[in-house]
Design a protein around this motif. Structure first.
Motif, mmCIF file in Angstrom:
data_model
loop_
_atom_site.group_PDB
_atom_site.id
_atom_site.type_symbol
_atom_site.label_atom_id
_atom_site.label_comp_id
_atom_site.label_asym_id
_atom_site.label_seq_id
_atom_site.Cartn_x
_atom_site.Cartn_y
_atom_site.Cartn_z
ATOM 1 N N GLN A 339 -6.026 1.590 4.066
ATOM 2 C CA GLN A 339 -5.618 0.979 2.798
ATOM 3 C C GLN A 339 -6.793 0.890 1.834
ATOM 4 O OE1 GLN A 339 -3.780 -2.851 3.266
ATOM 5 N NE2 GLN A 339 -3.740 -3.284 1.079
ATOM 6 N N LEU A 340 -7.957 0.516 2.335
ATOM 7 C CA LEU A 340 -9.115 0.324 1.453
ATOM 8 C C LEU A 340 -9.694 1.648 0.980
ATOM 9 C CD1 LEU A 340 -10.846 -2.735 3.138
ATOM 10 C CD2 LEU A 340 -9.105 -2.660 1.333
ATOM 11 N N ILE A 341 -9.470 2.725 1.713
ATOM 12 C CA ILE A 341 -9.871 4.047 1.228
ATOM 13 C C ILE A 341 -9.079 4.393 -0.031
ATOM 14 C CG2 ILE A 341 -9.706 6.524 1.755
ATOM 15 C CD1 ILE A 341 -10.513 5.761 4.654
ATOM 16 N N GLU A 342 -7.796 3.995 -0.076
ATOM 17 C CA GLU A 342 -7.006 4.205 -1.289
ATOM 18 C C GLU A 342 -7.603 3.440 -2.460
ATOM 19 O OE1 GLU A 342 -2.925 3.271 -0.747
ATOM 20 O OE2 GLU A 342 -2.704 4.435 1.097
ATOM 21 N N TRP A 343 -8.178 2.271 -2.200
ATOM 22 C CA TRP A 343 -8.734 1.441 -3.264
ATOM 23 C C TRP A 343 -10.117 1.908 -3.705
ATOM 24 C CZ3 TRP A 343 -7.708 -4.456 -1.908
ATOM 25 C CH2 TRP A 343 -6.336 -4.659 -1.741
ATOM 26 N N PHE A 344 -10.962 2.209 -2.735
ATOM 27 C CA PHE A 344 -12.384 2.415 -3.040
ATOM 28 C C PHE A 344 -12.895 3.816 -2.741
ATOM 29 C CE2 PHE A 344 -12.034 -2.161 -1.719
ATOM 30 C CZ PHE A 344 -12.149 -2.698 -2.983
ATOM 31 N N GLY A 345 -12.091 4.658 -2.109
ATOM 32 C CA GLY A 345 -12.516 6.012 -1.840
ATOM 33 C C GLY A 345 -13.184 6.173 -0.486
ATOM 34 N N PRO A 346 -13.740 7.375 -0.236
ATOM 35 C CA PRO A 346 -14.253 7.710 1.100
ATOM 36 C C PRO A 346 -15.471 6.907 1.548
ATOM 37 C CG PRO A 346 -14.757 9.445 -0.492
ATOM 38 C CD PRO A 346 -13.803 8.511 -1.165
ATOM 39 N N LEU A 347 -16.127 6.176 0.644
ATOM 40 C CA LEU A 347 -17.285 5.367 1.059
ATOM 41 C C LEU A 347 -16.888 4.345 2.126
ATOM 42 C CD1 LEU A 347 -17.350 2.203 -0.277
ATOM 43 C CD2 LEU A 347 -17.620 3.521 -2.357
ATOM 44 N N VAL A 348 -15.599 3.994 2.190
ATOM 45 C CA VAL A 348 -15.135 3.025 3.189
ATOM 46 C C VAL A 348 -15.361 3.560 4.604
ATOM 47 C CG1 VAL A 348 -13.102 1.770 4.051
ATOM 48 C CG2 VAL A 348 -13.449 2.048 1.584
ATOM 49 N N HIS A 349 -15.351 4.890 4.769
ATOM 50 C CA HIS A 349 -15.611 5.471 6.091
ATOM 51 C C HIS A 349 -16.981 5.053 6.615
ATOM 52 C CE1 HIS A 349 -12.087 7.995 6.475
ATOM 53 N NE2 HIS A 349 -12.305 8.572 5.300
ATOM 54 N N GLU A 350 -17.907 4.790 5.706
ATOM 55 C CA GLU A 350 -19.286 4.486 6.095
ATOM 56 C C GLU A 350 -19.495 3.012 6.453
ATOM 57 O OE1 GLU A 350 -21.659 5.729 2.823
ATOM 58 O OE2 GLU A 350 -20.791 7.755 2.753
ATOM 59 N N TRP A 351 -18.526 2.188 6.162
ATOM 60 C CA TRP A 351 -18.698 0.766 6.435
ATOM 61 C C TRP A 351 -18.775 0.522 7.942
ATOM 62 C CZ3 TRP A 351 -14.516 -1.862 2.825
ATOM 63 C CH2 TRP A 351 -14.854 -1.613 1.499
ATOM 64 N N ARG A 352 -19.612 -0.426 8.327
ATOM 65 C CA ARG A 352 -19.752 -0.795 9.740
ATOM 66 C C ARG A 352 -18.949 -2.063 10.001
ATOM 67 N NH1 ARG A 352 -23.857 -3.993 12.314
ATOM 68 N NH2 ARG A 352 -24.988 -4.018 10.310
ATOM 69 N N HIS A 353 -18.030 -1.968 10.940
ATOM 70 C CA HIS A 353 -17.224 -3.138 11.283
ATOM 71 C C HIS A 353 -18.101 -4.161 11.993
ATOM 72 C CE1 HIS A 353 -14.359 -5.323 14.074
ATOM 73 N NE2 HIS A 353 -13.923 -5.638 12.870
ATOM 74 N N LEU A 354 -18.101 -5.401 11.484
ATOM 75 C CA LEU A 354 -18.908 -6.466 12.073
ATOM 76 C C LEU A 354 -18.110 -7.333 13.037
ATOM 77 C CD1 LEU A 354 -20.878 -7.611 8.890
ATOM 78 C CD2 LEU A 354 -21.814 -6.385 10.853
#
Length: 412
Positions: A339-354
């Motif tokens: 869902q957040l990739i739709e909002w913010f684009g492919p940079l979400v792939h780089e986020w680290r889940h905490l």
């Protein structure tokens, strides 16, 4: 700890700490028994890899009367949100603003596709009535928030795109079944004060409260298994006596201790935290899902509100899902990222889940439950907590104070 304090308070959450402080101000001895390893109840903050992770998305409203009376707000170094929101709708974000506090931004809100032109005028009138404090007095006690909005003739589009995600995030109920007067009160608090994070995390609230109690007042790791008039029994089998007992737990734990099982309903929430190299949005905004699609109801970047929430050069992202979905954590994380990739684009792939917090009893669904109150009276104990007033920090504090004052009258 006094061997036989005047009052035993069960639970070191906000309600219990408020009750204890008021009792001590009245000159009564008091001991607070907390089963867990820390104070705060649901109001806690964890430190992970230099990030501050509140246990669920929680903000402090500076206009709350009880909060202003109980806390030293300047000492909390509050970091405010923007008085408005970013709403995702139609494949882009739209900024809406409080027309009274951000008049220029409010004018730009007129062209946002979040409701029609008449809805924007109704919002301005609502803000004016909230600031004047007149709306709450005009409402029928039986009305829900949805009935109030419909009576004010807000369109379905405005309700669906703004009120459902906004109030859904506050009360964890997108159907807006919360009491109309509670809705009006909360909206007035937003309109007349600020929504903010304490710089040290939401746990700074109970920590400040506990710091004002005499050393030894709060005892951690004290699991109570039975309560009744005149004392409690601990899991160790030890019996502690007192003139009065206050049960300041959440409604579910109170029901179990009072022999009511798990019948008391609760609303749940799930909060996912991510670390990002750069923020997906710039500014102290609350982000709302105006489409109703996808698991995420609301999002924010806490480090854009309070930089202390993340290490230097990094950003913290918080996404809230209403309820506690059946999916496993990994499945839910994938759905949230999608869902957040739709909002913010492919940079979400780089986020680290905490971390993912699943909070089954984030809020009471039933306030002032007469069955629970009757069970407490049969045991000769007092109840306090947000389930006695309203599902807010204000409600928890008010309940704690009122119980302490009721005890003062009973044992005068």
């Amino acid at each position: 700890m006094a061997s036989h304090p005047d009052v035993l308070v069960i639970g070191a959450g906000v309600a219990g700490l408020t009750c204890a402080r008021r009792l001590l101000q009245q000159g009564r001895s008091c001991t607070v028994l907390e089963a867990s390893d820390g104070i705060g109840g649901r109001v806690r903050t964890d430190k992970t890899d230099g990030f501050l992770l509140d246990r669920g998305f929680q903000v402090l409203l500076s206009a709350y009367p009880e909060v202003r009376a109980q806390l030293d707000l300047p000492a909390l170094s509050l970091k405010p949100f923007y008085p408005g929101a970013l709403i995702w709708f139609g494949d882009r974000f739209h900024r809406v603003a409080d027309p009274l506090r951000r008049p220029l931004a409010g004018l730009r809100t007129l062209v946002a596709p979040i409701g029609d032109f008449m809805d924007k005028l109704r919002m301005a009138r609502l803000a004016s009535r909230l600031a004047a404090g007149t709306l709450e007095r005009e409402l029928e006690p039986s009305w829900t928030a949805m009935e109030v909005l419909q009576a004010m003739r807000f369109s379905d589009a405005m309700i669906d795109r703004f009120f459902r995600p906004f109030l859904g995030g506050v009360f964890l109920d997108r159907d807006l079944r919360i009491a109309g007067r509670t809705f009006a009160f909360i909206m007035r608090m937003f309109a007349t004060g600020t929504a903010a994070f304490p710089a040290a995390g939401i746990a700074a609230v109970p920590e400040q409260m506990a710091s004002r109690l005499p050393r030894g007042t709060v005892r951690l790791g004290m699991c109570v298994t039975d309560v009744k008039e005149g004392g409690v029994t601990l899991a160790s089998g030890e019996r502690l006596s007192a003139r009065a007992v206050v049960l300041a737990t959440d409604a579910q734990q109170a029901a179990r201790l009072l022999g009511q099982g798990d019948a008391v309903p609760a609303r749940g929430a799930t909060c996912l935290y991510f670390a990002a190299d750069r923020p997906p949005i710039h500014g102290p905004y609350l982000v709302l899902n105006g489409t109703g699609r996808g698991p995420v109801n609301n999002l924010c970047v806490p480090s854009e509100v309070a930089p202390t929430y993340a290490p230097s050069g990094q950003s913290l992202v918080s996404a809230t899902v209403i309820g506690t979905p059946a999916e496993k954590d990994a499945e839910l994380e994938r759905a949230v990222r999608g869902q957040l990739i739709e909002w913010f684009g492919p940079l979400v792939h780089e986020w680290r889940h905490l971390k993912t917090y699943r909070i089954a009893n984030a809020q009471p669904a039933c306030v002032d439950d007469p069955v629970l109150q009757q069970a407490a009276q049969s045991r000769g104990v007092f109840l306090c907590g947000d389930h006695r007033e309203q599902p807010t920090l204000e409600g928890a504090m008010r309940s704690g104070r009122r119980v302490a004052e009721a005890l003062a009258q009973k044992h005068a």
